[in-house]
Design a protein around this motif. Structure first.
Motif: not given
Ligand SMILES: Cc1cc2nc3c(=O)[nH]c(=O)nc-3n(C[C@H](O)[C@H](O)[C@H](O)COP(=O)(O)OP(=O)(O)OC[C@H]3O[C@@H](n4cnc5c(N)ncnc54)[C@H](O)[C@@H]3O)c2cc1C
Ligand code: FES
Lengths: 423, 106
Positions: A59, A75-76, A78, A81, A84, A87-88, A315, A341
């Motif tokens: 992001q 990490d925050a 990404a 994870p 992923y 796995e996919q 998105l 922000d």
């Protein structure tokens, strides 16, 4: 074999064969989301996600906000994870730049010469920071802010007592200035226009943000004509046309973004300030979709086409492309929106201020909780800009979508709730 | 680590270990638990991380901020136990937390 299997029978018959090869160029917010949605919608064939950056999809919004201030780790950032993708069964090709595409042969060529064949291609190449011809741009200490690597370099340059000069008073520049102040660094924002956020916000909002930043120690030079970045071996100042030199330790150039459409253009896809797509994210080639910051897309609510630079847009278009490839119905168009922000301010913007006949401020800007509504001649909300005003944003977004006219006097009256205004 | 259980609209359950300090939303996204979109990545700007907190946890997760409350006010399918999961910080005290996700986020 593959071409025959993905039968091309007009606009309705484009559903993917189970073993069709999907290649996605650009492993950013849009590309990463499209890959995930294809799996979520049940596509089981091979997906290859090719990205020039060394990181899996992440992001960008925190890069100028929480991450720059040191409040979020890698990490925050990404999107998913790392595990992923395996796995996919999404093949990640990172640090790989696509150099050319061949629409007739349905291949893309990576830097180094390797070719990948596709049955369906999704272009999600995003945008890059705009470069202005400015002497001194090549000096060490001059930054732009688009990627995690850019943000890392900028973060190194900030810290107590350092002085950051920001060229460009847009969202990214202002967010970076706020983050610099949070780190006890000094910040001066230099803007060519007579007001901040000139291209992207109304004057009431510009003035509010300027005052809010100034009260927190950010200096401004508006209506400025930047001539050069100066320094001995590294950036030490910004020279203006009136001869002034604003001294600094680092410069951030934040003057907008340009779409990465060259690849598409060279291959012969229709482009016009972005790769042209429809509401299913289809380009002018039947085997190629395009999504995110690199596209110029229709905005059915406004009857125009536009290039949007926002996560919600990335998105939405990822959904359009994945739905189209999986033979799902076209998703209903969404109301474009964006957030920013700065300090304790949450700015939320929905819609676009086209065909505005009337602008209404609800609430008092000095309280740092207010909203600006833009109405068309029929009193329908075209856009809302809300500062710490979630009800106004949420109700405004609904009203933009449903095109219901509102009563301006109710909208102006804080004692009438937004629920009632929207009813 | 705290165990968090996410119950999907169709009743299927996933229980995952979440590091204290992360949000309930991040716990889902990092573990590939479906049902939470989190379009804004946790900025309390989108309301697409809506969950229903199951008893006896409603009191323990604390109260929503005014900002969160007004975002929820305009979200779909809101119930008294609705929360935005990006605004719930996981701690050891929330070990065992159970949340339900709505049919769709919008
Ligand atoms: C600092 C910053 C703050 C932001 N803040 C907000 C915010 O608060 N809210 C909001 O809504 N939006 C915000 N945005 C905008 C948002 O991040 C973008 O709209 C979004 O990232 C677009 O996604 P994308 O996938 O289209 O493009 P990107 O995320 O830019 O991804 C494109 C990827 O494609 C890769 N690529 C390009 N060309 C090639 C090639 N030829 N071969 C291989 N790979 C290639 C690029 O390296 C990149 O990784 C912000 C952006 C920045 C930079
Ligand atoms: S993730 Fe957007 S409000 Fe929670």
């Amino acid at each position: 074999m593959i071409a025959g299997q993905t039968s091309e029978t007009g606009r309705t018959g484009r559903v993917l064969a189970a073993e069709a090869r999907v290649v996605i160029v650009g492993a950013g917010h849009a590309g990463g989301t499209a890959a995930a949605l294809l799996r979520q919608y049940g596509f089981a064939g091979p997906i290859t996600l090719v990205g020039e950056e060394p990181l899996p999809p992440y992001q960008r919004p925190p890069l100028s906000k929480a991450w720059l201030k040191g409040e979020a780790d890698a990490d925050a950032l990404a999107l998913r994870p790392d595990s992923y993708y395996a796995e996919q069964a999404i093949a990640l090709r990172l640090g790989a730049r696509v150099e050319a595409m061949d629409l007739a042969g349905r291949t893309v060529t990576l830097q180094g010469g390797e070719r990948l064949a596709y049955d369906r291609l999704i272009l999600a190449t995003g945008a890059r920071a705009r470069r202005i011809p400015l002497p001194g741009l090549e000096l060490p200490g001059v930054h732009e802010l688009r990627t995690a690597a850019d943000a890392e370099a900028l973060k190194q340059a900030l810290g107590r007592g350092r002085r950051l000069a920001v060229i460009g008073g847009g969202y990214i520049g202002l967010e970076a200035a706020a983050s610099a102040r949070a780190l006890d660094a000094e910040a001066v924002v230099i803007e060519r226009e007579p007001r901040l956020l000139a291209r992207v916000a109304c004057a009431a909002l510009s003035n509010f943000f300027q005052d809010y930043h100034a009260a927190r120690g950010v200096a401004f030079v508006l209506g400025a004509d930047v001539q050069a970045i100066v320094g001995e071996g590294r950036a030490e100042g910004v020279r203006l046309a009136d001869g002034r030199i604003l001294s600094c330790d680092a410069v951030l150039v934040g003057v907008g973004a340009v779409p990465n459409q060259e690849l598409a253009q060279a291959a012969g896809l229709a482009c016009e300030g972005g790769i042209r797509v429809d509401l299913r994210a289809r380009t002018s080639d039947p085997h190629v979709h395009a999504i995110g910051d690199c596209t110029r897309r229709p905005l059915p609510l406004y009857g125009q086409a536009h290039r949007l630079e926002s996560v919600p847009n990335a998105l939405e278009q990822a959904k359009q492309a994945a739905a189209d490839l999986c033979g799902r119905p076209e998703p209903a168009p969404e109301v474009p929106w964006f957030w920013s922000d700065q300090y304790d301010l949450k700015l939320q913007i929905a819609g676009l201020p086209f065909d505005v006949a009337q602008t209404i401020v609800r609430g008092e800007p000095t309280t740092a909780r207010f909203a600006v509504f833009h109405l068309d001649p029929e009193h329908r909300v075209q856009a809302v800009e809300a500062v710490n005003a979630a009800p106004e944003f949420m109700a405004g977004r609904l009203l933009i979508g449903n095109r219901k006219p509102v009563a301006p006097e109710k909208l102006r009256d804080m004692s009438v709730s937004m629920k009632e205004v929207a009813a | 680590m705290a165990k968090i259980t996410y119950i999907a609209h169709d009743g299927s359950e996933r229980t995952v270990d979440v590091k204290p300090g992360l949000s309930v939303m991040e716990g889902a996204v990092k573990n590939n638990v479906p049902g939470i979109d989190a379009d804004c990545g946790g900025a309390c700007a989108c309301a697409t991380c809506h969950v229903y907190v199951q008893e006896p946890w409603l009191d323990k997760v604390g109260k929503p901020s005014a900002m969160e409350e007004s975002m929820l006010d305009f979200a779909e399918g809101v119930e008294p136990n609705s929360r935005l999961s990006c605004q719930i910080k996981v701690s050891d005290a929330l070990d065992g937390l159970v949340v339900k996700t709505p049919e769709s986020q919008h």
